[in-house]
Motif scaffolding. Structure first.
Motif, mmCIF file in Angstrom:
data_model
loop_
_atom_site.group_PDB
_atom_site.id
_atom_site.type_symbol
_atom_site.label_atom_id
_atom_site.label_comp_id
_atom_site.label_asym_id
_atom_site.label_seq_id
_atom_site.Cartn_x
_atom_site.Cartn_y
_atom_site.Cartn_z
ATOM 1 N N ILE A 186 0.861 -1.189 0.000
ATOM 2 C CA ILE A 186 0.000 0.000 0.000
ATOM 3 C C ILE A 186 0.895 1.236 0.000
ATOM 4 C CG2 ILE A 186 -2.011 1.109 1.044
ATOM 5 C CD1 ILE A 186 -2.505 -1.357 2.715
ATOM 6 N N CYS A 243 -2.878 3.846 -2.985
ATOM 7 C CA CYS A 243 -2.691 2.876 -4.066
ATOM 8 C C CYS A 243 -2.267 1.552 -3.455
ATOM 9 C CB CYS A 243 -1.612 3.347 -5.031
ATOM 10 S SG CYS A 243 -2.032 4.903 -5.821
ATOM 11 N N ALA A 244 -2.587 0.437 -4.131
ATOM 12 C CA ALA A 244 -2.241 -0.868 -3.569
ATOM 13 C C ALA A 244 -2.015 -1.886 -4.666
ATOM 14 C CB ALA A 244 -3.342 -1.352 -2.622
ATOM 15 N N CYS A 245 -1.229 -2.912 -4.370
ATOM 16 C CA CYS A 245 -1.113 -4.066 -5.258
ATOM 17 C C CYS A 245 -0.824 -5.303 -4.424
ATOM 18 C CB CYS A 245 -0.074 -3.857 -6.348
ATOM 19 S SG CYS A 245 1.627 -3.873 -5.787
#
Lengths: 121, 121, 121, 121
Positions: free
Chosen positions: C32, C98-100
């Protein structure tokens, strides 16, 4: 859209061989997550390179649940078997959901993952 | 946009070597899916690091069909061969479509997949 | 939305075994990033295939910082341990982030990465 | 937005070791594509887990060109070297561009690719 989208398209389906280890089979899978408070009624359309799409696959996904659909086995209430060869999926839901697509390839000594976000609308 | 987008950009093209096994060649591929009821007329522009883009590649994708375009072979009606080295693709369609990009790398004993969603507008 | 989104959904969680090498363990991770000037207060909801979601995981992410959350270890202030099996994550933040999501699989001699963008809203 | 977006965030940077084969080094890379007719002036901000971001990296990308930025080497006009450890990237452009991020990991006998779309706004 809040909680997801009603349409998801995955462009690169191509079932790999299962391989020799039954505990670790090559496969593709479709993951669908319903973070909403409403049950989802889902229809899946399979598109091909050279014939009409097959669009009679249906399944239900309860509110606040996730599912992992093995695409190398018969899917949906209709138990449709996706044939080998290039295909695409169009997932259509009556409430917004989230989805992703993955492939595990075991054609060589070591596996390879193929993972893709879909286009949603 | 319903059914997809008219523009797709894939930023990381770089054709890997084919390798020694003709049944399992290193390659890149562009998958395009047309879930709409209208045939799509598609133009592909190839961008490079240090020269002008090549933009005269065209192909048709019928309604409700998907296609897998091998990028290591000549592509489109014009049979354009993408050269080795870094490149990007801009896919332009007259009707909304969906697309994704993948690479199979066999440079070492076991393959590796590289898969990417594109930016669409 | 500027700086990210307040909701991120990752549909394909499935913790792999740690394997035998403590310096290179199979795992999943959630990254994150907060590019904004405001601290983020984050809640994570874990969804399952056949039981109610667990939604009492919280963590803070300061302004202009990134974090890598190992999902195979207890997470959040509550030290919640995600069980083995299929799961999905719903990340909810009070400011846009934002995240992945990524997985490192070491079940075979060589590792495989699985990486996915999430759906955000 | 037409031609891309002005902001791209990549959440999972973590430079792998180079390994022993100089012709096939472990690395991360940022690909940026400018399909527009305007030159792009780009600033890159590197975010960390526990210190202030570094935001003085700049580069230019001409109209209708693509670039592949090796992140394991000094980047931008300022020749900034990203340190080992977790990081995130915020790419800021004055004209809309497209971008993606990839990692090649050679820590084991066979490589693994990690590929991710970014969040854009």
């Amino acid at each position: 859209m809040e909680n997801g989208m009603k349409n998801w398209v995955f462009c690169d389906g191509d079932l790999p061989p299962h391989g020799d280890d039954p505990s670790f089979m090559g496969h593709e899978a479709l993951m669908i997550t319903n973070v909403s408070k409403l049950d989802a009624h889902i229809r899946i359309k399979v598109l091909f390179e050279d014939k009409e799409p097959y669009d009679r696959i249906t399944l239900d996904l309860p509110a606040e649940r996730t599912t992992c659909l093995r695409l190398d086995f018969p899917i949906g209430k209709e138990k449709y078997q996706i044939p080998f060869g290039q295909y695409a999926l169009h997932v259509i839901s009556d409430v917004p959901v989230c989805a992703c697509f993955g492939r595990l390839d075991v054609r060589q000594t070591n596996m390879a993952y193929y993972s893709l976000a879909g286009y949603s609308f």
